[in-house]
Design an enzyme around this catalytic site. Sequence first.
Site, PDB file in Angstrom:
ATOM      1  NE  ARG A  50       4.233 -12.501   3.237  1.00 50.11           N
ATOM      2  CZ  ARG A  50       5.058 -11.492   3.025  1.00 50.11           C
ATOM      3  NH1 ARG A  50       5.538 -10.800   4.059  1.00 50.11           N
ATOM      4  NH2 ARG A  50       5.436 -11.165   1.807  1.00 50.11           N
ATOM      5  CE  LYS A 149       2.983  -9.069  -0.196  1.00 50.43           C
ATOM      6  NZ  LYS A 149       2.941  -7.610  -0.042  1.00 50.43           N
ATOM      7  CD  GLU A 182       2.659  -2.610   6.959  1.00 49.45           C
ATOM      8  OE1 GLU A 182       3.637  -3.302   6.644  1.00 49.45           O
ATOM      9  OE2 GLU A 182       1.479  -2.981   6.801  1.00 49.45           O
TER      10      GLU A 182
HETATM   11  N1  PXG Z   1       4.463  -4.043   4.293  1.00 52.96           N
HETATM   12  C1  PXG Z   1       3.597  -4.072   3.264  1.00 52.96           C
HETATM   13  C2  PXG Z   1       2.267  -3.431   3.422  1.00 52.96           C
HETATM   14  C3  PXG Z   1       3.950  -4.701   2.067  1.00 52.96           C
HETATM   15  O1  PXG Z   1       3.079  -4.755   1.039  1.00 52.96           O
HETATM   16  C4  PXG Z   1       6.112  -5.217   3.023  1.00 52.96           C
HETATM   17  C5  PXG Z   1       5.694  -4.597   4.194  1.00 52.96           C
HETATM   18  C6  PXG Z   1       7.448  -5.867   2.992  1.00 52.96           C
HETATM   19  O2  PXG Z   1       7.299  -7.277   3.132  1.00 52.96           O
HETATM   20  P1  PXG Z   1       8.364  -8.296   2.555  1.00 52.96           P
HETATM   21  O3  PXG Z   1       7.817  -9.624   2.899  1.00 52.96           O
HETATM   22  O4  PXG Z   1       8.414  -8.061   1.076  1.00 52.96           O
HETATM   23  O5  PXG Z   1       9.646  -8.006   3.216  1.00 52.96           O
HETATM   24  C7  PXG Z   1       5.227  -5.294   1.930  1.00 52.96           C
HETATM   25  C8  PXG Z   1       5.594  -5.962   0.646  1.00 52.96           C
HETATM   26  C9  PXG Z   1       5.323  -1.833  -3.989  1.00 52.96           C
HETATM   27  C10 PXG Z   1       4.963  -3.167  -3.417  1.00 52.96           C
HETATM   28  O6  PXG Z   1       5.068  -1.594  -5.195  1.00 52.96           O
HETATM   29  C11 PXG Z   1       5.474  -3.514  -2.182  1.00 52.96           C
HETATM   30  C12 PXG Z   1       5.140  -4.744  -1.590  1.00 52.96           C
HETATM   31  C13 PXG Z   1       4.305  -5.599  -2.252  1.00 52.96           C
HETATM   32  C14 PXG Z   1       3.791  -5.251  -3.483  1.00 52.96           C
HETATM   33  C15 PXG Z   1       4.126  -4.024  -4.090  1.00 52.96           C
HETATM   34  O7  PXG Z   1       5.857  -0.989  -3.263  1.00 52.96           O
HETATM   35  N2  PXG Z   1       5.728  -4.965  -0.377  1.00 52.96           N
END
Ligand code: PXG
Length: 290
Positions: A50, A149, A182
């Site tokens: 990713r 990301k 989301e």
């Molecule tokens: N949506 C977004 C916008 C994210 O940043 C997810 C979904 C979940 O993705 P994964 O691949 O982890 O299942 C993320 C990822 C926080 C924090 O402090 C959260 C993320 C990344 C960095 C910080 O809440 N989540």
Amino acid sequence: MKIYIDGKFYGKDEAKISVFDHGLLYGDGVFEGIRAYNRRVFKLKEHVDRIFYSAKAILLDVPLTREELVQAVVDTCRENDIQDGYIRLIVTRGVGNLGLNPYICKSPSVIVIADTIQLYPEELYQEGMEIITVPTTRNHVNAVNPAIKSLNYLNNVLAKIEAINAGFKEAIMLNTAGFVAECTGDNVFILQNKHLLTPPLSAGALYGITRGVVLDLARESGIGTDEPDLTRYDLYNADECFLTGTGAELIPIVKIDGRVIGTGKPGAVTRDLVQQYHSLTQSSGEPIYR
Ligand code: PXG
């Protein structure tokens, strides 16, 4: 704590990058949040893939191969004696000047930080969490696509501020068409008529690794899955709801904008998926120690 920057390890106070790095000046870079469980890095290949897709989308050349990036993450975990932890992998555009032009930046930097994380208190995993929708709209896919990301998380930070100021820990973001996209750091799922639904990527969602795992687990359990456009009405009338993320894992949602979801307790399908997710995290992943 030992932090990896471009092939070398630095102590926490010595781990520094330039004030001219475009990652700082413009949020010009990409990142991953990764978890280690039981001396293994969970879904490491998926996270490395990713970050390469995110980098490709912003025309950023990752200075390492996929294999070298995997190795950098594993080495950083080993250097920090990680058994269970949270890993932040970052590729920044690198040092440039005060102008926007990214082509001035000749060498992107790779940073790996291995630490811990606790996003939500344990009781919320048992009792379920209450969240709200917020005014800040999720970035349009033709602006900064939420599938990337990127280090530019202001859209998410603004929504997070709105949630926290209203007394909540997470927020649901809608897209410019009004459909559910989301949360600020989590994907959202609902159970409707025994079908597990989550917004499509085209709605403006990150292709969450946890989202992918949960969709697979549901299908293996014989639960139908779909990715339709969802409105707030669909959320309010869901039988169950939960969020997914690497940090959050699966967290049940029991109230949205004051509407009680289902019975007001974490649902049976949610609880079952939580169990399955936990056993998968404990039993798979890239070994840190040989
Ligand atoms: N949506 C977004 C916008 C994210 O940043 C997810 C979904 C979940 O993705 P994964 O691949 O982890 O299942 C993320 C990822 C926080 C924090 O402090 C959260 C993320 C990344 C960095 C910080 O809440 N989540």
